[in-house]
Write a protein that holds these residues in place. Sequence first.
Motif, short mmCIF file in Angstrom:
data_model
loop_
_atom_site.label_atom_id
_atom_site.label_comp_id
_atom_site.label_asym_id
_atom_site.label_seq_id
_atom_site.Cartn_x
_atom_site.Cartn_y
_atom_site.Cartn_z
N LYS A 133 44.15 32.93 -44.45
CA LYS A 133 44.49 33.75 -43.29
C LYS A 133 43.66 35.04 -43.19
O LYS A 133 43.61 35.66 -42.14
CB LYS A 133 45.98 34.09 -43.42
N THR A 134 43.00 35.46 -44.28
CA THR A 134 42.29 36.73 -44.30
C THR A 134 40.87 36.57 -44.83
O THR A 134 40.60 35.67 -45.63
CB THR A 134 43.05 37.78 -45.14
N ASP A 135 39.99 37.46 -44.41
CA ASP A 135 38.64 37.51 -44.97
C ASP A 135 38.62 38.29 -46.28
O ASP A 135 37.64 38.26 -47.02
CB ASP A 135 37.67 38.17 -43.98
N ARG A 136 39.70 39.00 -46.57
CA ARG A 136 39.81 39.80 -47.80
C ARG A 136 39.96 38.86 -48.99
O ARG A 136 40.72 37.89 -48.94
CB ARG A 136 41.05 40.70 -47.66
N ASP A 137 39.21 39.13 -50.04
CA ASP A 137 39.41 38.37 -51.27
C ASP A 137 40.68 38.88 -51.93
O ASP A 137 40.75 40.06 -52.31
CB ASP A 137 38.21 38.52 -52.21
N ILE A 138 41.68 38.04 -52.01
CA ILE A 138 42.96 38.46 -52.57
C ILE A 138 42.83 38.62 -54.08
O ILE A 138 42.51 37.67 -54.79
CB ILE A 138 44.07 37.45 -52.22
N PRO A 139 43.07 39.84 -54.58
CA PRO A 139 42.94 40.09 -56.02
C PRO A 139 44.06 39.45 -56.83
O PRO A 139 45.20 39.35 -56.37
CB PRO A 139 43.02 41.61 -56.14
N VAL A 140 43.70 39.06 -58.04
CA VAL A 140 44.68 38.65 -59.04
C VAL A 140 44.59 39.70 -60.15
O VAL A 140 43.50 40.07 -60.58
CB VAL A 140 44.39 37.24 -59.60
N VAL A 141 45.75 40.17 -60.59
CA VAL A 141 45.82 41.25 -61.57
C VAL A 141 46.44 40.73 -62.86
O VAL A 141 47.49 40.08 -62.84
CB VAL A 141 46.66 42.42 -61.02
N ARG A 142 45.78 41.04 -63.97
CA ARG A 142 46.29 40.73 -65.30
C ARG A 142 47.08 41.95 -65.79
O ARG A 142 46.59 43.07 -65.72
CB ARG A 142 45.15 40.45 -66.27
#
Length: 148
Positions: A133-142
């Motif tokens: 749905k977005t052009d933003r790269d959705i971050p994954v956080v450790r």
Amino acid sequence: MAQQDEEVIVSPTGWVAEQARVYEESGGTEGHETRGVTCLLLDYRGRRTGQWRRTVLIYGRDGDDYLVVASNGGNDEHPLWYRNLVDEPDVRLRVGTEERFAARAETLSAEEKARVWPGLVGLFAPYADYQAKTDRDIPVVRLSRTGN
């Protein structure tokens, strides 16, 4: 780190605030699971105010670490909690009935995200829709435990 007597401001989003309240008041025996997925409580410092804030997030695991997704429902802006973690990565977690413990937040590299993303989508399928749905790269956080 937030001390027991330090005020923590809970998310203004109604259902998040209610789940956080139930989760905390029950010591994690309630509120840990929603919509078939497990959730944790994340306390983080506001980058402008310095105040502690709390939200509820779905989590996955990678070894001993916890993984959270800064999806913001696929909106084009990062969620506020994520923007705060970028500036102040020292946080506190409650996972289930565990007492609160200190952790450090780190955004995964593209390679690490590629490795864990399929498992996170398997855990919560809407993540794939959010990314589409977005052009933003959705971050994954450790979130890595650093102490008690």
